[in-house]
Design a protein around this motif. Structure first.
Motif, PDB file in Angstrom:
ATOM      1  N   ILE A  29       0.831  -1.205   0.000  1.00 35.78           N
ATOM      2  CA  ILE A  29       0.000   0.000   0.000  1.00 35.78           C
ATOM      3  C   ILE A  29       0.861   1.248   0.000  1.00 35.78           C
ATOM      4  O   ILE A  29       0.687   2.151  -0.839  1.00 35.78           O
ATOM      5  N   LYS A  30       1.786   1.326   0.936  1.00 36.23           N
ATOM      6  CA  LYS A  30       2.570   2.564   1.063  1.00 36.23           C
ATOM      7  C   LYS A  30       3.454   2.793  -0.164  1.00 36.23           C
ATOM      8  O   LYS A  30       3.611   3.939  -0.622  1.00 36.23           O
ATOM      9  N   ASN A  31       4.018   1.719  -0.726  1.00 30.24           N
ATOM     10  CA  ASN A  31       4.865   1.889  -1.904  1.00 30.24           C
ATOM     11  C   ASN A  31       4.052   2.331  -3.115  1.00 30.24           C
ATOM     12  O   ASN A  31       4.471   3.211  -3.879  1.00 30.24           O
ATOM     13  N   SER A  32       2.881   1.722  -3.300  1.00 31.74           N
ATOM     14  CA  SER A  32       2.052   2.072  -4.451  1.00 31.74           C
ATOM     15  C   SER A  32       1.503   3.489  -4.347  1.00 31.74           C
ATOM     16  O   SER A  32       1.512   4.251  -5.324  1.00 31.74           O
ATOM     17  N   ILE A  33       1.046   3.851  -3.161  1.00 29.95           N
ATOM     18  CA  ILE A  33       0.515   5.198  -2.966  1.00 29.95           C
ATOM     19  C   ILE A  33       1.622   6.237  -3.107  1.00 29.95           C
ATOM     20  O   ILE A  33       1.411   7.339  -3.649  1.00 29.95           O
ATOM     21  N   PHE A  34       2.811   5.908  -2.639  1.00 27.68           N
ATOM     22  CA  PHE A  34       3.969   6.784  -2.821  1.00 27.68           C
ATOM     23  C   PHE A  34       4.212   7.041  -4.306  1.00 27.68           C
ATOM     24  O   PHE A  34       4.406   8.190  -4.735  1.00 27.68           O
ATOM     25  N   LEU A  35       4.169   5.995  -5.118  1.00 22.87           N
ATOM     26  CA  LEU A  35       4.400   6.142  -6.555  1.00 22.87           C
ATOM     27  C   LEU A  35       3.287   6.941  -7.232  1.00 22.87           C
ATOM     28  O   LEU A  35       3.536   7.668  -8.194  1.00 22.87           O
ATOM     29  N   SER A  36       2.062   6.811  -6.725  1.00 21.43           N
ATOM     30  CA  SER A  36       0.976   7.615  -7.295  1.00 21.43           C
ATOM     31  C   SER A  36       1.242   9.098  -7.074  1.00 21.43           C
ATOM     32  O   SER A  36       0.965   9.927  -7.943  1.00 21.43           O
ATOM     33  N   VAL A 133      -6.988  10.514  -8.539  1.00 22.86           N
ATOM     34  CA  VAL A 133      -6.068   9.954  -7.538  1.00 22.86           C
ATOM     35  C   VAL A 133      -6.203  10.726  -6.232  1.00 22.86           C
ATOM     36  O   VAL A 133      -6.402  10.146  -5.151  1.00 22.86           O
ATOM     37  N   THR A 134      -6.112  12.026  -6.329  1.00 25.13           N
ATOM     38  CA  THR A 134      -6.106  12.862  -5.130  1.00 25.13           C
ATOM     39  C   THR A 134      -7.407  12.750  -4.344  1.00 25.13           C
ATOM     40  O   THR A 134      -7.399  12.805  -3.113  1.00 25.13           O
ATOM     41  N   ALA A 135      -8.521  12.552  -5.045  1.00 25.49           N
ATOM     42  CA  ALA A 135      -9.830  12.530  -4.387  1.00 25.49           C
ATOM     43  C   ALA A 135      -9.967  11.390  -3.398  1.00 25.49           C
ATOM     44  O   ALA A 135     -10.679  11.518  -2.396  1.00 25.49           O
ATOM     45  N   VAL A 136      -9.297  10.270  -3.657  1.00 19.03           N
ATOM     46  CA  VAL A 136      -9.552   9.092  -2.824  1.00 19.03           C
ATOM     47  C   VAL A 136      -8.313   8.510  -2.163  1.00 19.03           C
ATOM     48  O   VAL A 136      -8.430   7.574  -1.371  1.00 19.03           O
ATOM     49  N   ALA A 137      -7.126   9.024  -2.455  1.00 19.29           N
ATOM     50  CA  ALA A 137      -5.913   8.416  -1.903  1.00 19.29           C
ATOM     51  C   ALA A 137      -5.912   8.450  -0.374  1.00 19.29           C
ATOM     52  O   ALA A 137      -5.641   7.439   0.285  1.00 19.29           O
ATOM     53  N   LEU A 138      -6.205   9.616   0.208  1.00 29.69           N
ATOM     54  CA  LEU A 138      -6.221   9.712   1.668  1.00 29.69           C
ATOM     55  C   LEU A 138      -7.367   8.903   2.261  1.00 29.69           C
ATOM     56  O   LEU A 138      -7.224   8.289   3.326  1.00 29.69           O
ATOM     57  N   ALA A 139      -8.508   8.879   1.581  1.00 33.31           N
ATOM     58  CA  ALA A 139      -9.629   8.055   2.055  1.00 33.31           C
ATOM     59  C   ALA A 139      -9.250   6.580   2.021  1.00 33.31           C
ATOM     60  O   ALA A 139      -9.552   5.823   2.959  1.00 33.31           O
ATOM     61  N   TYR A 140      -8.581   6.152   0.947  1.00 37.70           N
ATOM     62  CA  TYR A 140      -8.121   4.767   0.845  1.00 37.70           C
ATOM     63  C   TYR A 140      -7.198   4.423   2.009  1.00 37.70           C
ATOM     64  O   TYR A 140      -7.342   3.372   2.643  1.00 37.70           O
ATOM     65  N   LEU A 141      -6.248   5.300   2.313  1.00 35.01           N
ATOM     66  CA  LEU A 141      -5.327   5.040   3.421  1.00 35.01           C
ATOM     67  C   LEU A 141      -6.080   4.963   4.751  1.00 35.01           C
ATOM     68  O   LEU A 141      -5.815   4.083   5.576  1.00 35.01           O
ATOM     69  N   LYS A 201      -0.767  -2.854 -11.045  1.00 31.13           N
ATOM     70  CA  LYS A 201      -0.339  -4.222 -10.759  1.00 31.13           C
ATOM     71  C   LYS A 201      -0.127  -4.459  -9.266  1.00 31.13           C
ATOM     72  O   LYS A 201      -0.422  -5.540  -8.744  1.00 31.13           O
ATOM     73  N   ARG A 202       0.352  -3.446  -8.523  1.00 29.02           N
ATOM     74  CA  ARG A 202       0.827  -3.672  -7.161  1.00 29.02           C
ATOM     75  C   ARG A 202      -0.127  -3.223  -6.057  1.00 29.02           C
ATOM     76  O   ARG A 202      -0.093  -3.769  -4.951  1.00 29.02           O
ATOM     77  N   LEU A 203      -0.961  -2.232  -6.295  1.00 25.97           N
ATOM     78  CA  LEU A 203      -1.811  -1.735  -5.205  1.00 25.97           C
ATOM     79  C   LEU A 203      -2.858  -2.774  -4.812  1.00 25.97           C
ATOM     80  O   LEU A 203      -3.617  -3.251  -5.662  1.00 25.97           O
ATOM     81  N   PRO A 204      -2.947  -3.132  -3.523  1.00 22.57           N
ATOM     82  CA  PRO A 204      -3.996  -4.065  -3.093  1.00 22.57           C
ATOM     83  C   PRO A 204      -5.379  -3.442  -3.247  1.00 22.57           C
ATOM     84  O   PRO A 204      -5.576  -2.251  -3.008  1.00 22.57           O
ATOM     85  N   ALA A 205      -6.334  -4.259  -3.654  1.00 23.26           N
ATOM     86  CA  ALA A 205      -7.716  -3.784  -3.735  1.00 23.26           C
ATOM     87  C   ALA A 205      -8.249  -3.514  -2.327  1.00 23.26           C
ATOM     88  O   ALA A 205      -7.764  -4.064  -1.338  1.00 23.26           O
TER      89      ALA A 205
END
Length: 410
Positions: A29-36, A133-141, A201-205
């Motif tokens: 999660i943290k690696n994929s979100i970092f790359l986003s 991306v920005t709309a939901v990244a923090l909500a996803y975390l 490919k890497r971000l968990p659902a």
């Protein structure tokens, strides 16, 4: 603090079985979100370091050239408003992955544009796509990461934003100086396309989110409930002012450094964006410390530091400007990290809506203030430009201090 009108939420956020620090899921999660964050901010501010080149190629003023940046951030704000209604009806991963790939295609298309107005239009659409991306990244975390690790996860995401912004600007300025800004745009677009494919490919659902049809009436009620919460409103407006100030500094410091008495070449001016490294440190510091000290209390310490950094930038020597820019950048990113966490904490339900509104205010300030202060710089010079920014920081500080009063914080 949410009102009863916010009770109908489309997210499900159990407090158990969330990704914990040290787990494989947390790492992915943290690696994929970092790359986003890398992709979004490299594309969003692609044209910021080459505004002087756009002035020369398209025959526009510095303030007019800034629309190449402001159009992207205005598109981001518009997209965030739309996604505040629609985001909870779309799986988080699908929305973010599509946004990353589609925006990369538009970045590549900008290589072939030769009319400034068309470039502005494409950048607006690109910003709207990036908002996915920005709309939901923090909500996803907030939904997928446990509370003890959330500060670290958010700080890593915002660090990706900072590093993407820094690396993108430096690479663009160097490539544009040695070749052309179109080659720089091609590089950023290609890199972003690769990052988007890796992200998918890497971000968990999501495990703690259920996409459901959106009831527009309920969304309006939910948004209305946030605007009845003092902390939310104060942080929204503070973010708008402080972000406008931050973008103004990075929009126009290059113009200052290429003019007498500095007259610096492009490859030296590119070095100012290395200050984003200090911004990353500010993000990481605030993220870790906020796991121990309440963010509402901690955020109040950084506003005077931002003002001190701006004052140092009035010194007509390069070391003074560099020191001031570093201090200002560190404190801004720390403040941004803490404000983001405050919004996430205050929004017990409807987190994507709350964070979308935060980013909407954030990028609206970037767009209008980032361009408006260019008029001040062009008409009245650097000292009054800095004075105007100090006024913005002071106003934002008043809002932050009110939001940070213990009686207003959950």
């Amino acid at each position: 603090m949410n009102g009863s009108s916010a009770k109908a939420s489309t997210t499900v956020t159990p407090t158990i079985n969330k990704a914990a620090r040290g787990s494989v899921r947390f790492r992915r999660i943290k690696n994929s979100i970092f790359l986003s964050g890398l992709s979004v901010f490299a594309q969003l501010y692609l044209f910021q370091p080459v505004l002087p080149l756009l002035c020369k190629e398209f025959g526009v003023t510095p303030a007019h050239s800034s629309w190449a940046v402001s159009a992207s951030t205005m598109g981001m704000a518009a997209g965030l408003f739309i996604f505040s209604f629609k985001a909870d009806a779309i799986p988080r991963k699908h929305l973010m992955g599509f946004a990353m790939l589609a925006s990369a295609v538009l970045t590549l298309l900008s290589v072939f544009i030769h009319q400034f107005e068309l470039l502005i239009a494409v950048n607006f659409v690109k910003g709207a796509l990036l908002s996915g991306v920005t709309a939901v990244a923090l909500a996803y975390l907030s939904e997928e990461v446990d509370g003890a690790s959330l500060g670290l996860a958010i700080s890593l995401y915002l660090s990706g934003n900072a590093i993407g912004g820094m690396a993108g600007r430096i690479v663009v300025m160097l490539i544009a100086g040695w070749a052309d800004w179109r080659w720089a745009a091609a590089f950023i677009g290609t890199s972003s396309l690769i990052l988007g494919l890796f992200f998918i490919k890497r971000l968990p659902a999501s495990k703690h989110f259920v996409a459901l049809p959106v009831n527009v009436g309920q969304k309006w009620q939910q948004m209305s409930s946030f605007f009845r919460q003092p902390v939310m409103v104060l942080i929204y407006f503070a973010a708008s002012l402080l972000m406008g100030c931050f973008v103004s500094v990075y929009n126009y410091t290059g113009f200052r450094l290429e003019s007498p008495p500095f007259s610096l070449p492009h490859y030296v001016i590119a070095g100012i964006f290395l200050m984003y490294t200090i911004g990353v440190l500010g993000t990481m510091f605030a993220g870790r410390v906020s796991d121990r000290i309440p963010p509402a209390k901690l955020i109040r310490a950084f506003i005077p530091v931002m003002a001190a950094g701006l004052l140092l930038m009035l010194i007509p020597q390069l070391p003074g400007i560099a020191a001031g820019l570093g201090i200002f950048t560190f404190s801004f990113f720390a403040t941004h990290t803490l404000a983001s966490r405050l919004i996430s904490q205050e929004a017990r339900e409807g987190k994507s809506t709350a964070t979308s509104l935060y980013w909407l205010f954030y990028y609206a300030g970037s767009s209008f203030i980032g361009t408006g202060t260019g008029v001040i710089l062009t008409g009245w010079g650097w000292p009054l430009f800095i004075a105007a920014l100090l006024g913005l920081v002071l106003a934002g500080g008043i809002l932050v201090f009110r939001a940070g009063k213990p009686s207003r914080v959950v």
